[in-house]
Structure formats: C-alpha cells, structure tokens
Write an enzyme that holds these catalytic residues in place. Sequence first.
Site, PDB file in Angstrom:
ATOM      1  N   SER A 103      17.422 -21.181  58.246  1.00 12.08           N
ATOM      2  CA  SER A 103      16.006 -20.882  58.522  1.00 12.08           C
ATOM      3  C   SER A 103      15.116 -21.162  57.314  1.00 12.08           C
ATOM      4  O   SER A 103      13.956 -21.546  57.474  1.00 12.08           O
ATOM      5  CB  SER A 103      15.833 -19.437  59.014  1.00 12.08           C
ATOM      6  OG  SER A 103      16.094 -18.528  57.986  1.00 12.08           O
ATOM      7  N   ASN A 104      15.625 -21.003  56.098  1.00 19.33           N
ATOM      8  CA  ASN A 104      14.828 -21.334  54.907  1.00 19.33           C
ATOM      9  C   ASN A 104      14.646 -22.848  54.772  1.00 19.33           C
ATOM     10  O   ASN A 104      13.583 -23.315  54.378  1.00 19.33           O
ATOM     11  CB  ASN A 104      15.479 -20.770  53.634  1.00 19.33           C
ATOM     12  CG  ASN A 104      15.118 -19.305  53.443  1.00 19.33           C
ATOM     13  OD1 ASN A 104      13.990 -18.967  53.124  1.00 19.33           O
ATOM     14  ND2 ASN A 104      16.096 -18.438  53.655  1.00 19.33           N
ATOM     15  N   ASN A 157      17.121 -21.557  43.406  1.00 23.34           N
ATOM     16  CA  ASN A 157      17.793 -20.807  44.464  1.00 23.34           C
ATOM     17  C   ASN A 157      16.861 -19.729  44.978  1.00 23.34           C
ATOM     18  O   ASN A 157      16.051 -19.202  44.223  1.00 23.34           O
ATOM     19  CB  ASN A 157      19.057 -20.146  43.879  1.00 23.34           C
ATOM     20  CG  ASN A 157      19.793 -19.287  44.888  1.00 23.34           C
ATOM     21  OD1 ASN A 157      20.074 -19.710  46.017  1.00 23.34           O
ATOM     22  ND2 ASN A 157      20.120 -18.049  44.507  1.00 23.34           N
ATOM     23  N   HIS A 204      16.864 -15.934  46.469  1.00 24.01           N
ATOM     24  CA  HIS A 204      17.713 -14.742  46.585  1.00 24.01           C
ATOM     25  C   HIS A 204      16.925 -13.666  47.340  1.00 24.01           C
ATOM     26  O   HIS A 204      15.762 -13.435  47.032  1.00 24.01           O
ATOM     27  CB  HIS A 204      18.093 -14.246  45.179  1.00 24.01           C
ATOM     28  CG  HIS A 204      19.026 -13.090  45.214  1.00 24.01           C
ATOM     29  ND1 HIS A 204      20.379 -13.226  45.475  1.00 24.01           N
ATOM     30  CD2 HIS A 204      18.808 -11.760  45.064  1.00 24.01           C
ATOM     31  CE1 HIS A 204      20.945 -12.030  45.469  1.00 24.01           C
ATOM     32  NE2 HIS A 204      20.016 -11.123  45.214  1.00 24.01           N
TER      33      HIS A 204
END
Length: 196
Positions: free
Chosen positions: A13-14, A104, A106
Amino acid sequence: MFNIAVFASGRGSNFKSVFENTSKEKIRICALVSDIKDCGAVEFAIQNEIPVFLVSSKNQTGFLNYQELILQLKKIPVDLIVLAGFLKMIPGFFIDEFEEKIINIHPALLPDFGGKGMYGINVHKAVFESAAKVSGATVHFVDKIYDHGKIIAQKSVDITDLNSPEEIAERVLKIEHELLPFVVEEFADQKIIINN
Ligand code: GRF
C-alpha cells in the site's frame, strides 16, 4: 527525471501511495524490487507496467542476487531507493553502493519502537502496551543497523481513543501514505540536504 526503485515484501500500500501521490512529470518508479514473488506489491507493479526485480541472497531460480541487483539499479541509474515494507535485512555491501540514497518508512516514531523484530504488528503492540498517547511514522536513511539511520521526516497522530494494536496500525498507515510520497517529492526537488 528522478528515478526511484521501491522495495516491498507485502501488500504494497505504501508503494501504491508513492505511485499515486507523486508527480509523474518529475518522478519515475523504475523498479519494484521484492523478495516475495506473489505479493500484492508485485501484482500492483505488473498491473502498472513497472519492471519487477526479484532478489534473494540464496541461489534461487528467477531471483537476482544482491550483486546482480546493484548492477541493474546502477544501469538505470536509480537516484533513490525507497524501502516500503521490505522485510529482509539488506546486505552491507549493497548499502555501501548506495550511500545516503536508501530510505525506509517505519510505522512508529523512531528512535522509539524500532530495531530488530520491530516490524508489522509487533511495532503497534509495543506502542499499545507502552500506553503512549501518540504514534506516527518515520522516514529515515538506511544504514547497517535496523531503524538506526538519520531521521528525515516524522508525522505523529493521536492514539488516545484507540483500543488495540490493529487500530493503531490502521491510523498510522494513513499517515505513512501521506509522509512517504511527500519525502520522495522533497528528494526529487533536491530539498533534502545532508550536512556531514
Ligand atoms: C508499513 O506499515 C511499513 O511502514 C512497514 O510495513 C508496512 C508495509 O505495508 N515497514 P504496505 O506493504 O506498504 O501496505
């Protein structure tokens, strides 16, 4: 054009949010890299004609090893690597090749609730058990230690009304979907400047 490669192992989804919420005139997703052949992220890449590279550190048929992946990504050449739910530890030699070019996302406010084993629902369970009043998302540079590289951007969200780790995960995911495309755009606009 600002060329990015997205790494993902799950539903993606990201990845989808970066694809849908960044400017196509400026940013091109040149590759989706995954360690899982049939995950949602790979499916989305195929549907949208984004080249897929499968990677494994073992000798697996149909998968590149990390040395081969370096060559492929340098050939494009990739300006930024975006880890969006990529669950494998990336080898040190790969990180050296793309120093300060790997980010990244998180799903918590680092430096809290990060480190080995802190992924997926584990993160939100730890946040829930801590009785924290806020959680959020962090985008950071990737170095050789889990969730340790320099923080680039964070967004927080109130979680006082939530009653389970799953509810926290859902609320934080919405924030992730805003924060990651925003940071990628900032990179493309050369607004992320590294001093020392
Ligand atoms: C996200 O919460 C991301 O922060 C984490 O793994 C999850 C991946 O979700 N590292 P998706 O595959 O992007 O939907």
